[in-house]
Design a protein around this motif. Structure first.
Motif, PDB file in Angstrom:
ATOM      1  N   GLY A  69       0.653  -1.087  -0.051  1.00 42.42           N
ATOM      2  CA  GLY A  69      -0.027  -0.038   0.020  1.00 42.42           C
ATOM      3  C   GLY A  69       0.932   1.101  -0.034  1.00 42.42           C
ATOM      4  O   GLY A  69       2.096   1.167   0.459  1.00 42.42           O
ATOM      5  N   LEU A  70       0.291   2.406  -0.491  1.00 44.50           N
ATOM      6  CA  LEU A  70       1.117   3.734  -0.567  1.00 44.50           C
ATOM      7  C   LEU A  70       1.206   4.073   0.765  1.00 44.50           C
ATOM      8  O   LEU A  70       0.514   4.367   1.748  1.00 44.50           O
ATOM      9  N   PRO A  71       2.417   4.551   1.046  1.00 44.59           N
ATOM     10  CA  PRO A  71       2.949   5.092   2.359  1.00 44.59           C
ATOM     11  C   PRO A  71       2.104   6.251   2.613  1.00 44.59           C
ATOM     12  O   PRO A  71       2.057   7.033   1.888  1.00 44.59           O
ATOM     13  N   ASP A  74      -3.018   6.535   4.897  1.00 38.64           N
ATOM     14  CA  ASP A  74      -4.102   6.558   5.821  1.00 38.64           C
ATOM     15  C   ASP A  74      -3.725   7.876   6.964  1.00 38.64           C
ATOM     16  O   ASP A  74      -4.246   7.825   7.964  1.00 38.64           O
ATOM     17  N   ALA A  75      -2.965   8.585   6.274  1.00 38.93           N
ATOM     18  CA  ALA A  75      -2.485   9.886   7.347  1.00 38.93           C
ATOM     19  C   ALA A  75      -3.630  10.938   7.319  1.00 38.93           C
ATOM     20  O   ALA A  75      -4.479  11.231   6.294  1.00 38.93           O
ATOM     21  N   ASP A  76      -3.856  11.444   8.568  1.00 42.00           N
ATOM     22  CA  ASP A  76      -4.867  12.207   8.672  1.00 42.00           C
ATOM     23  C   ASP A  76      -4.478  13.795   8.398  1.00 42.00           C
ATOM     24  O   ASP A  76      -5.215  14.654   8.778  1.00 42.00           O
ATOM     25  N   SER A  77      -3.309  14.051   7.937  1.00 45.16           N
ATOM     26  CA  SER A  77      -3.002  15.461   7.696  1.00 45.16           C
ATOM     27  C   SER A  77      -1.865  15.253   6.434  1.00 45.16           C
ATOM     28  O   SER A  77      -1.244  14.376   6.286  1.00 45.16           O
ATOM     29  N   TRP A  78      -1.644  16.362   5.679  1.00 48.46           N
ATOM     30  CA  TRP A  78      -0.625  16.656   4.684  1.00 48.46           C
ATOM     31  C   TRP A  78       0.863  16.326   5.308  1.00 48.46           C
ATOM     32  O   TRP A  78       1.700  15.662   4.914  1.00 48.46           O
ATOM     33  N   GLN A  79       1.023  16.851   6.573  1.00 48.54           N
ATOM     34  CA  GLN A  79       2.079  16.692   7.408  1.00 48.54           C
ATOM     35  C   GLN A  79       2.339  15.128   7.782  1.00 48.54           C
ATOM     36  O   GLN A  79       3.577  14.500   7.361  1.00 48.54           O
ATOM     37  N   GLY A  80       1.372  14.513   8.002  1.00 50.25           N
ATOM     38  CA  GLY A  80       1.521  13.091   8.303  1.00 50.25           C
ATOM     39  C   GLY A  80       1.829  12.456   7.254  1.00 50.25           C
ATOM     40  O   GLY A  80       2.645  11.444   7.029  1.00 50.25           O
ATOM     41  N   LEU A  81       1.182  12.799   5.904  1.00 48.08           N
ATOM     42  CA  LEU A  81       1.739  12.262   4.556  1.00 48.08           C
ATOM     43  C   LEU A  81       2.957  12.378   4.317  1.00 48.08           C
ATOM     44  O   LEU A  81       3.630  11.289   4.115  1.00 48.08           O
ATOM     45  N   LEU A  82       3.542  13.674   4.482  1.00 54.62           N
ATOM     46  CA  LEU A  82       5.025  13.477   4.178  1.00 54.62           C
ATOM     47  C   LEU A  82       5.828  12.768   5.015  1.00 54.62           C
ATOM     48  O   LEU A  82       6.924  12.445   4.636  1.00 54.62           O
ATOM     49  N   ARG A  83       5.598  12.962   6.414  1.00 53.09           N
ATOM     50  CA  ARG A  83       6.384  12.047   7.265  1.00 53.09           C
ATOM     51  C   ARG A  83       6.411  10.642   6.961  1.00 53.09           C
ATOM     52  O   ARG A  83       7.462   9.898   6.744  1.00 53.09           O
ATOM     53  N   ALA A  84       5.183  10.008   6.667  1.00 55.28           N
ATOM     54  CA  ALA A  84       5.217   8.592   6.307  1.00 55.28           C
ATOM     55  C   ALA A  84       5.806   8.365   5.006  1.00 55.28           C
ATOM     56  O   ALA A  84       6.628   7.424   5.029  1.00 55.28           O
ATOM     57  N   VAL A  85       5.564   9.306   4.054  1.00 61.63           N
ATOM     58  CA  VAL A  85       6.315   8.935   2.785  1.00 61.63           C
ATOM     59  C   VAL A  85       7.732   8.972   3.007  1.00 61.63           C
ATOM     60  O   VAL A  85       8.369   8.100   2.215  1.00 61.63           O
ATOM     61  N   ASN A  86       8.327   9.890   3.397  1.00 58.69           N
ATOM     62  CA  ASN A  86       9.895  10.075   3.550  1.00 58.69           C
ATOM     63  C   ASN A  86      10.485   9.100   4.454  1.00 58.69           C
ATOM     64  O   ASN A  86      11.578   8.548   4.230  1.00 58.69           O
ATOM     65  N   VAL A 123      -3.597  14.923  -2.367  1.00 55.20           N
ATOM     66  CA  VAL A 123      -3.742  15.177  -0.980  1.00 55.20           C
ATOM     67  C   VAL A 123      -3.233  16.562  -0.730  1.00 55.20           C
ATOM     68  O   VAL A 123      -3.943  17.324   0.413  1.00 55.20           O
ATOM     69  N   LEU A 124      -2.217  16.883  -1.173  1.00 53.33           N
ATOM     70  CA  LEU A 124      -1.663  18.345  -0.827  1.00 53.33           C
ATOM     71  C   LEU A 124      -2.715  19.275  -1.295  1.00 53.33           C
ATOM     72  O   LEU A 124      -2.878  20.371  -0.639  1.00 53.33           O
ATOM     73  N   ILE A 125      -3.051  19.377  -2.583  1.00 53.47           N
ATOM     74  CA  ILE A 125      -3.932  20.300  -3.121  1.00 53.47           C
ATOM     75  C   ILE A 125      -5.345  20.402  -2.432  1.00 53.47           C
ATOM     76  O   ILE A 125      -5.768  21.317  -1.775  1.00 53.47           O
ATOM     77  N   GLU A 126      -5.800  19.083  -1.882  1.00 51.25           N
ATOM     78  CA  GLU A 126      -7.078  19.073  -0.968  1.00 51.25           C
ATOM     79  C   GLU A 126      -6.775  19.848   0.261  1.00 51.25           C
ATOM     80  O   GLU A 126      -7.542  20.455   0.748  1.00 51.25           O
ATOM     81  N   ALA A 127      -5.479  19.897   0.838  1.00 52.99           N
ATOM     82  CA  ALA A 127      -5.008  20.503   1.918  1.00 52.99           C
ATOM     83  C   ALA A 127      -5.042  21.900   1.893  1.00 52.99           C
ATOM     84  O   ALA A 127      -4.944  22.683   2.639  1.00 52.99           O
ATOM     85  N   GLY A 128      -5.066  22.639   0.478  1.00 52.09           N
ATOM     86  CA  GLY A 128      -4.904  24.053   0.389  1.00 52.09           C
ATOM     87  C   GLY A 128      -3.504  24.403  -0.590  1.00 52.09           C
ATOM     88  O   GLY A 128      -3.633  25.606  -0.804  1.00 52.09           O
ATOM     89  N   PHE A 129      -2.822  23.603  -0.860  1.00 51.22           N
ATOM     90  CA  PHE A 129      -1.590  23.908  -1.654  1.00 51.22           C
ATOM     91  C   PHE A 129      -2.291  24.135  -3.173  1.00 51.22           C
ATOM     92  O   PHE A 129      -3.214  23.371  -3.457  1.00 51.22           O
ATOM     93  N   ASP A 130      -1.589  24.787  -3.947  1.00 52.86           N
ATOM     94  CA  ASP A 130      -1.727  25.070  -5.324  1.00 52.86           C
ATOM     95  C   ASP A 130      -0.758  23.979  -5.912  1.00 52.86           C
ATOM     96  O   ASP A 130       0.027  23.499  -5.171  1.00 52.86           O
ATOM     97  N   LEU A 131      -1.003  23.694  -7.115  1.00 53.67           N
ATOM     98  CA  LEU A 131      -0.034  22.636  -7.782  1.00 53.67           C
ATOM     99  C   LEU A 131       1.197  22.789  -7.822  1.00 53.67           C
ATOM    100  O   LEU A 131       2.279  22.057  -7.382  1.00 53.67           O
ATOM    101  N   ARG A 132       1.712  23.973  -7.960  1.00 52.30           N
ATOM    102  CA  ARG A 132       3.204  24.375  -8.081  1.00 52.30           C
ATOM    103  C   ARG A 132       3.536  24.324  -6.310  1.00 52.30           C
ATOM    104  O   ARG A 132       4.914  23.682  -6.441  1.00 52.30           O
ATOM    105  N   ASP A 133       2.838  24.894  -5.343  1.00 53.66           N
ATOM    106  CA  ASP A 133       3.405  24.620  -4.210  1.00 53.66           C
ATOM    107  C   ASP A 133       3.539  23.180  -3.700  1.00 53.66           C
ATOM    108  O   ASP A 133       4.290  22.578  -2.892  1.00 53.66           O
TER     109      ASP A 133
END
Length: 215
Positions: A69-71, A74-86, A123-133
């Protein structure tokens, strides 16, 4: 005389296994062919050169990383996503000798990474980032982890084994004329797990401060 049949998967799997014994510098097509019981020219049916093989090896490494499965899925925030992925990326790289050297700059041979990237950017865009950021946040964190592991593996032996590391006492003596640089040795060449996590926290805080998601 029977002919041994091989495919791309066998070659890449064998190369990754031998990598832990030889390191990237010692990994040759001849050694891989010998292990497979074929002549070296047989590999050229599948890979035109070592660079093409490295691309396939990196692809296999990635597929193994996401096999369960993708690391961060199941993260509940974009910060959690970045931590899990890295964290998953670092763990995968460290599971192979010279893993960062093999993986860095590779051109994936499949589209698995694109499917994953689509999800992460979403996930990042849903959290409020635009595509560039979102893209810059993702690539900045990737670059941090790749660079960290490249340095980490420079002082370690095979995966799971303690390497000789850096003799910080000898280093301090050699740099005695530079007391701050000498004293920094234990921080620079130790506590890798702790330093990775702290660096990841700093990076994520910087991403949040710089790109300021709207949500």
């Amino acid at each position: 005389m029977a002919t041994t049949k091989i495919d791309r998967t066998q070659v890449a799997d064998t190369a990754l296994r031998l990598l832990n014994d030889t390191g990237l510098e010692g990994l040759t097509l001849r050694a891989i062919a010998k292990d497979l019981g074929v002549q070296a020219p047989a590999l050229y049916w599948h890979f035109k050169n070592k660079e093409a093989l490295l691309d396939e090896m990196a692809t296999v490494m990635y597929r193994r990383m996401i096999a369960d499965g993708l690391p961060g899925a199941d993260a509940d925030s974009w910060q959690g996503l970045l931590r899990a992925v890295n964290r998953a990326l670092r763990s995968m790289l460290l599971s192979h000798r010279d893993g960062a050297k093999v993986y860095g700059g590779a051109r994936f041979t499949g589209t698995d990474h694109a499917e994953s990237l689509e999800f992460y950017l979403g996930v990042l865009i849903e959290a409020g980032f635009d595509l560039r950021d979102a893209t810059r946040a993702a690539t900045a964190s990737y670059a941090y982890t790749m660079g960290f592991v490249a340095e980490e593996q420079g002082t370690e032996a095979r995966p799971g084994e303690s390497g000789p590391g850096v003799d910080t006492a000898e280093r301090a003596q050699r740099l005695a004329a530079f007391p701050l640089a000498a004293a920094a040795g234990p921080e620079m060449f130790g506590s890798y797990d702790e330093r990775f996590e702290e660096g990841l926290d700093v990076l994520i805080a910087g991403i949040e401060a710089t790109y300021a998601p709207r949500k």
